[in-house]
Design a protein around this motif. Structure first.
Motif, PDB file in Angstrom:
ATOM      1  N   LYS A  66       0.840  -1.214   0.089  1.00 47.39           N
ATOM      2  CA  LYS A  66       0.032  -0.095  -0.024  1.00 47.39           C
ATOM      3  C   LYS A  66       1.063   1.262   0.190  1.00 47.39           C
ATOM      4  O   LYS A  66       1.786   1.566   0.957  1.00 47.39           O
ATOM      5  CB  LYS A  66      -0.809   0.163   1.025  1.00 47.39           C
ATOM      6  CG  LYS A  66      -2.179  -0.918   1.191  1.00 47.39           C
ATOM      7  CD  LYS A  66      -2.885  -0.969   2.492  1.00 47.39           C
ATOM      8  CE  LYS A  66      -4.015  -1.991   2.437  1.00 47.39           C
ATOM      9  NZ  LYS A  66      -4.873  -2.081   3.678  1.00 47.39           N
ATOM     10  N   MET A  67       0.606   2.011  -0.938  1.00 43.17           N
ATOM     11  CA  MET A  67       1.445   3.439  -1.046  1.00 43.17           C
ATOM     12  C   MET A  67       1.415   4.153   0.149  1.00 43.17           C
ATOM     13  O   MET A  67       0.157   4.481   0.442  1.00 43.17           O
ATOM     14  CB  MET A  67       1.101   4.175  -2.329  1.00 43.17           C
ATOM     15  CG  MET A  67       1.959   5.351  -2.676  1.00 43.17           C
ATOM     16  SD  MET A  67       1.078   6.149  -3.941  1.00 43.17           S
ATOM     17  CE  MET A  67       0.033   7.256  -2.898  1.00 43.17           C
ATOM     18  N   VAL A  68       2.325   4.659   0.641  1.00 45.67           N
ATOM     19  CA  VAL A  68       2.387   5.637   2.034  1.00 45.67           C
ATOM     20  C   VAL A  68       2.715   6.917   1.305  1.00 45.67           C
ATOM     21  O   VAL A  68       2.371   8.159   1.978  1.00 45.67           O
ATOM     22  CB  VAL A  68       2.958   5.234   3.043  1.00 45.67           C
ATOM     23  CG1 VAL A  68       2.375   4.166   3.706  1.00 45.67           C
ATOM     24  CG2 VAL A  68       4.690   4.920   2.593  1.00 45.67           C
ATOM     25  N   MET A 224       0.058   6.280   9.033  1.00 45.21           N
ATOM     26  CA  MET A 224      -0.268   7.101   8.187  1.00 45.21           C
ATOM     27  C   MET A 224      -1.317   6.675   7.221  1.00 45.21           C
ATOM     28  O   MET A 224      -2.104   7.488   6.796  1.00 45.21           O
ATOM     29  CB  MET A 224       0.825   7.256   7.398  1.00 45.21           C
ATOM     30  CG  MET A 224       2.359   8.000   8.002  1.00 45.21           C
ATOM     31  SD  MET A 224       4.018   7.557   7.160  1.00 45.21           S
ATOM     32  CE  MET A 224       3.583   7.986   5.603  1.00 45.21           C
ATOM     33  N   LEU A 225      -1.643   5.362   7.011  1.00 40.27           N
ATOM     34  CA  LEU A 225      -2.480   4.609   6.124  1.00 40.27           C
ATOM     35  C   LEU A 225      -3.807   5.042   7.022  1.00 40.27           C
ATOM     36  O   LEU A 225      -4.878   5.480   6.267  1.00 40.27           O
ATOM     37  CB  LEU A 225      -2.320   3.572   5.596  1.00 40.27           C
ATOM     38  CG  LEU A 225      -1.097   3.371   4.899  1.00 40.27           C
ATOM     39  CD1 LEU A 225      -0.831   1.630   4.976  1.00 40.27           C
ATOM     40  CD2 LEU A 225      -1.460   3.531   3.436  1.00 40.27           C
ATOM     41  N   GLU A 226      -3.592   4.810   8.239  1.00 42.53           N
ATOM     42  CA  GLU A 226      -5.238   4.849   8.946  1.00 42.53           C
ATOM     43  C   GLU A 226      -5.385   6.344   9.125  1.00 42.53           C
ATOM     44  O   GLU A 226      -6.635   6.691   8.917  1.00 42.53           O
ATOM     45  CB  GLU A 226      -4.844   4.081  10.304  1.00 42.53           C
ATOM     46  CG  GLU A 226      -6.206   4.200  11.253  1.00 42.53           C
ATOM     47  CD  GLU A 226      -7.147   3.622  10.591  1.00 42.53           C
ATOM     48  OE1 GLU A 226      -8.397   3.958  11.041  1.00 42.53           O
ATOM     49  OE2 GLU A 226      -7.033   2.547   9.938  1.00 42.53           O
ATOM     50  N   LEU A 315      -3.461  14.573   3.552  1.00 46.05           N
ATOM     51  CA  LEU A 315      -2.101  13.820   3.095  1.00 46.05           C
ATOM     52  C   LEU A 315      -2.627  12.595   2.243  1.00 46.05           C
ATOM     53  O   LEU A 315      -3.209  11.679   2.740  1.00 46.05           O
ATOM     54  CB  LEU A 315      -1.147  13.393   4.185  1.00 46.05           C
ATOM     55  CG  LEU A 315      -0.658  15.075   4.745  1.00 46.05           C
ATOM     56  CD1 LEU A 315       0.352  14.627   5.933  1.00 46.05           C
ATOM     57  CD2 LEU A 315       0.057  15.883   3.765  1.00 46.05           C
ATOM     58  N   PHE A 316      -2.334  12.583   0.941  1.00 45.88           N
ATOM     59  CA  PHE A 316      -2.700  11.448  -0.046  1.00 45.88           C
ATOM     60  C   PHE A 316      -1.967  10.188   0.161  1.00 45.88           C
ATOM     61  O   PHE A 316      -0.740  10.208   0.366  1.00 45.88           O
ATOM     62  CB  PHE A 316      -2.701  11.932  -1.366  1.00 45.88           C
ATOM     63  CG  PHE A 316      -3.201  10.739  -2.341  1.00 45.88           C
ATOM     64  CD1 PHE A 316      -4.196  10.089  -2.454  1.00 45.88           C
ATOM     65  CD2 PHE A 316      -2.141  10.131  -3.113  1.00 45.88           C
ATOM     66  CE1 PHE A 316      -4.605   9.159  -3.362  1.00 45.88           C
ATOM     67  CE2 PHE A 316      -2.452   9.239  -3.754  1.00 45.88           C
ATOM     68  CZ  PHE A 316      -3.432   8.403  -3.948  1.00 45.88           C
ATOM     69  N   ASN A 317      -2.636   9.103   0.602  1.00 47.46           N
ATOM     70  CA  ASN A 317      -1.846   7.666   0.364  1.00 47.46           C
ATOM     71  C   ASN A 317      -3.129   6.548   0.137  1.00 47.46           C
ATOM     72  O   ASN A 317      -4.092   6.863  -0.321  1.00 47.46           O
ATOM     73  CB  ASN A 317      -1.050   7.237   1.507  1.00 47.46           C
ATOM     74  CG  ASN A 317      -1.921   7.355   2.799  1.00 47.46           C
ATOM     75  OD1 ASN A 317      -3.095   6.881   2.663  1.00 47.46           O
ATOM     76  ND2 ASN A 317      -1.027   7.813   3.921  1.00 47.46           N
ATOM     77  N   ASP A 318      -2.558   5.374   0.050  1.00 53.32           N
ATOM     78  CA  ASP A 318      -3.701   4.378  -0.108  1.00 53.32           C
ATOM     79  C   ASP A 318      -4.441   3.995   0.959  1.00 53.32           C
ATOM     80  O   ASP A 318      -5.206   2.736   0.720  1.00 53.32           O
ATOM     81  CB  ASP A 318      -2.996   3.002  -0.973  1.00 53.32           C
ATOM     82  CG  ASP A 318      -2.420   3.307  -2.187  1.00 53.32           C
ATOM     83  OD1 ASP A 318      -2.497   4.360  -2.963  1.00 53.32           O
ATOM     84  OD2 ASP A 318      -1.767   2.270  -2.443  1.00 53.32           O
ATOM     85  N   GLY A 319      -4.473   4.504   2.091  1.00 50.21           N
ATOM     86  CA  GLY A 319      -5.221   3.935   3.134  1.00 50.21           C
ATOM     87  C   GLY A 319      -6.813   4.045   3.066  1.00 50.21           C
ATOM     88  O   GLY A 319      -7.479   3.244   3.801  1.00 50.21           O
ATOM     89  N   PHE A 320      -7.136   4.811   2.234  1.00 49.27           N
ATOM     90  CA  PHE A 320      -8.836   4.836   1.924  1.00 49.27           C
ATOM     91  C   PHE A 320      -9.263   4.016   1.040  1.00 49.27           C
ATOM     92  O   PHE A 320     -10.524   3.643   0.876  1.00 49.27           O
ATOM     93  CB  PHE A 320      -9.207   6.050   1.557  1.00 49.27           C
ATOM     94  CG  PHE A 320      -8.823   6.643   0.124  1.00 49.27           C
ATOM     95  CD1 PHE A 320      -9.775   6.256  -0.859  1.00 49.27           C
ATOM     96  CD2 PHE A 320      -7.500   6.969  -0.209  1.00 49.27           C
ATOM     97  CE1 PHE A 320      -9.143   6.531  -2.320  1.00 49.27           C
ATOM     98  CE2 PHE A 320      -7.040   7.337  -1.512  1.00 49.27           C
ATOM     99  CZ  PHE A 320      -8.174   7.166  -2.609  1.00 49.27           C
TER     100      PHE A 320
END
Length: 627
Positions: A66-68, A224-226, A315-320
């Protein structure tokens, strides 16, 4: 069979509490590492598309892929779906086959490389990057044939392979790949640059983990993802209605004289989950405009768009990702079956952002953006110069960005925020051409309270005989306006021969022979306007006229009358605006510039000088025998 992870140390990481300050430090360090990857690549690659225009996408991901940090979302999920070998320390993986990785890359020009990062025998993280190669073989220079019917015509497609195995480069594999490219020295340089960028990211991840500890590094990435997931959950609740929204837009043609092609999407919310359903999208094309849209990639598109429009502080990442569900019917334009051609997928890729804008804005009209992220125009020029040396240019050009509720659309800008133009001095130094015109096109942006960005005109004077290819769209349909804003201007391509004669060129064409002295005038589209143009501050219209962005005649589309000295005639402006408001009908939520496709086609020849495209012919492909 799924990929098999081989580790010397199989002890699982412990999820431990991490304070907010430490999370922020680690996140900032990873972001710096991501930008360092860019810097390494730009200083060592040779292709202008990568080195000058930054057509590349890096990322760093956690152990699950998953991208952070990154720009394009994680490619790891699609890769792991298509790779059935082992993953070991020292390996670097390579692929350029979209079908092997479920669209994690979308055409063969994109070379994707992935590197697992190991620390003390355990997988710690992933890093990956892909970049667009100027050429990978195939039937035309640039490897993007508009008339391709199968992917086999578009250059070499490499399935997921270990290009580095246990730290050792597989020289024979790389030699075979480069042997199929027209500019192997460029490809080799770009390949090595990507490897160097991956190794840079690996070093930085190891340093961070050594400083804070493996468990804290692992837990911080998870945090960070959460954090992103919590923020996106609230954003989805606020902005996505439970009532189903529907929107559709069109790709004007397929380069074979057929079109338009419909992209349809519905969106709604069920609890915390946002659902996108592309039912109603046209079947896949027999041409190369198909876009193998990876569901995870679309989630990234949607997430980035929502963040930029509604809350840029997230802040954008793959968490969602598990807060979205994406449904794309098979054998359609966005989920073609192999061996459908994919090289010219850029038109559908760009149009996806316009569709997203139309969907998300319906639930929140105050945040509705116009159309203008419509495409990523390509220009290619190749041949042999007077010394018998092969030259080959691949360049991305830009159109007008849409007007938005909080400001005007930028003029002549890329839909990707990090992309830049190729400097004209670079083009003139390395290729046999001269840039005689480089300017925004006045009045091409749609009028609105916030005007659409103007399109771009580039005049290419060719200094050697050669061939050109053009990939563009929005020549038939308009970039629509919203909330009373008007559509932007269409794109247009004109070839002026050295004898003064002129030829209108299609928006998608290959193998156009040019001679020394010929001039190509390439006009891209303007972005749609946002809001009532009669509500635009007259002083802003005055500024636009003085800046050459709007003409004096164009100012009247905003209801603004200028005196001879370009000052605003306030009384005449008030009178004109009152008359225009009384004569027009009610403001439209969407102004497409046409009532129906048939009506639009009936006007096509008179308005564009080109014949209207014919009704598409769809062939229902199967995967039988396709490998």
């Amino acid at each position: 069979m799924p990929a098999q992870l081989v580790q010397r140390n199989n002890q699982p990481y412990k999820k431990v509490p991490v304070d907010t300050v430490t999370i922020d430090i680690i996140e900032s360090a990873l972001r710096n590492a991501r930008f360092e990857m860019d810097t390494v690549l730009f200083r060592t690659a040779m292709s202008p598309g990568i080195r000058e225009q930054h057509d590349e996408f890096p990322m760093i991901a956690n152990v699950e892929g998953k991208m952070v940090v990154g720009q394009f979302g994680s490619f790891i999920h699609g890769f792991l779906q298509g790779y059935d070998g082992t993953i070991e320390e020292g390996d670097i993986f390579f692929t350029s086959d979209p079908y092997s990785v479920n669209g994690a890359i979308s055409h063969a020009n994109d070379w994707l490389m992935l590197m697992p990062i190991f620390r003390e025998g355990r997988l710690l993280a992933w890093t990956a990057m892909f970049g667009h190669m100027t050429d990978v073989g195939g039937k035309v220079p640039g490897s993007l044939p508009t008339d391709a019917r199968q992917i086999y015509e578009e250059g070499i497609c490499v399935p997921p392979v270990k290009i580095y195995k246990g730290g050792e480069l597989q020289q024979d594999v790389l030699r075979i790949i480069l042997h199929n490219c027209r500019l192997p020295h460029w490809n080799l340089s770009d390949f090595n640059a990507i490897v160097a960028a991956l190794r840079t990211a690996s070093q930085r991840c190891l340093q961070i983990s050594q400083r804070f500890g493996d468990d804290i590094f692992y837990s911080a990435l998870d945090a960070m993802l959460e954090r992103n997931k919590r923020a996106m959950r609230e954003l989805i609740r606020r902005t996505v209605p439970e009532k189903k929204q529907h929107f559709e837009d069109y790709i004007c043609d397929d380069g074979r004289g057929m079109g338009p092609y419909k992209i349809a999407c519905a969106m709604w919310r069920e609890g915390d989950k946002c659902i996108f359903d592309f039912a109603g999208t046209d079947p896949q094309s027999i041409s190369s405009i198909n876009f193998l849209l990876n569901e995870e990639m679309f989630k990234m598109f949607a997430g980035v768009y929502m963040i930029m429009v509604f809350d840029p502080q997230i802040l954008f990442n793959d968490g969602f990702y598990d807060l979205m569900e994406v449904r794309i019917p098979a054998a359609t334009l966005l989920k073609p079956l192999k061996p459908a051609a994919l090289s010219c997928r850029t038109h559908a890729l760009g149009r996806i952002f316009d569709v997203l804008g139309g969907l998300l804005g319906q639930g929140s009209p105050d945040f509705l953006c116009a159309a203008g992220f419509s495409d990523s125009p390509h220009f290619m020029y190749s041949g042999y110069d007077k010394n018998g040396e092969w030259y080959q240019l691949y360049q991305i050009t830009f159109g007008g960005i849409p007007g938005k509720p909080f400001g005007d659309g930028p003029d002549g800008h890329s839909l990707w925020p990090s992309f830049t133009n190729v400097p004209n001095e670079f083009l003139e130094s390395y290729f046999p051409l001269r840039i005689e015109t480089y300017e925004t096109i006045a009045d091409s942006g749609g009028p609105g309270k916030f005007r659409g960005g103007n399109g771009l005109r580039i005049g290419y004077r060719f200094l050697e005989p050669g061939e050109i290819s053009i990939h563009d769209d929005r020549w038939l349909t308009y970039p629509w306006g919203v909330n009373g804003g008007l559509p932007g201007q269409r794109s247009k391509k004109t070839l002026v021969r050295r004898d003064g004669s002129q030829e209108l060129l299609p928006s998608k064409v290959d193998r156009i022979k040019v001679d020394a002295g010929d001039l190509l005038l390439s006009d891209t589209w303007g972005g749609g306007g946002c809001g009532d143009p009669l509500e635009r501050d007259p002083s802003l219209v005055k500024f636009d006229v003085e800046a050459g962005l709007v003409t004096r005649a164009g100012a009247r589309r905003y209801g603004v009358v200028l005196n001879d000295d370009d000052s605003v005639d306030e009384a005449a402006t008030v009178a004109l605006r009152q008359r225009m408001a009384s004569e027009r009908g009610p403001k439209q939520l969407f102004d497409r510039g046409f009532e129906s496709i048939d009506e639009l086609k009936s006007r096509c020849k008179a308005e564009t000088g080109l014949e209207p495209p014919q009704q598409p012919q769809f062939v229902h492909w199967t995967q039988r025998g396709a490998v």
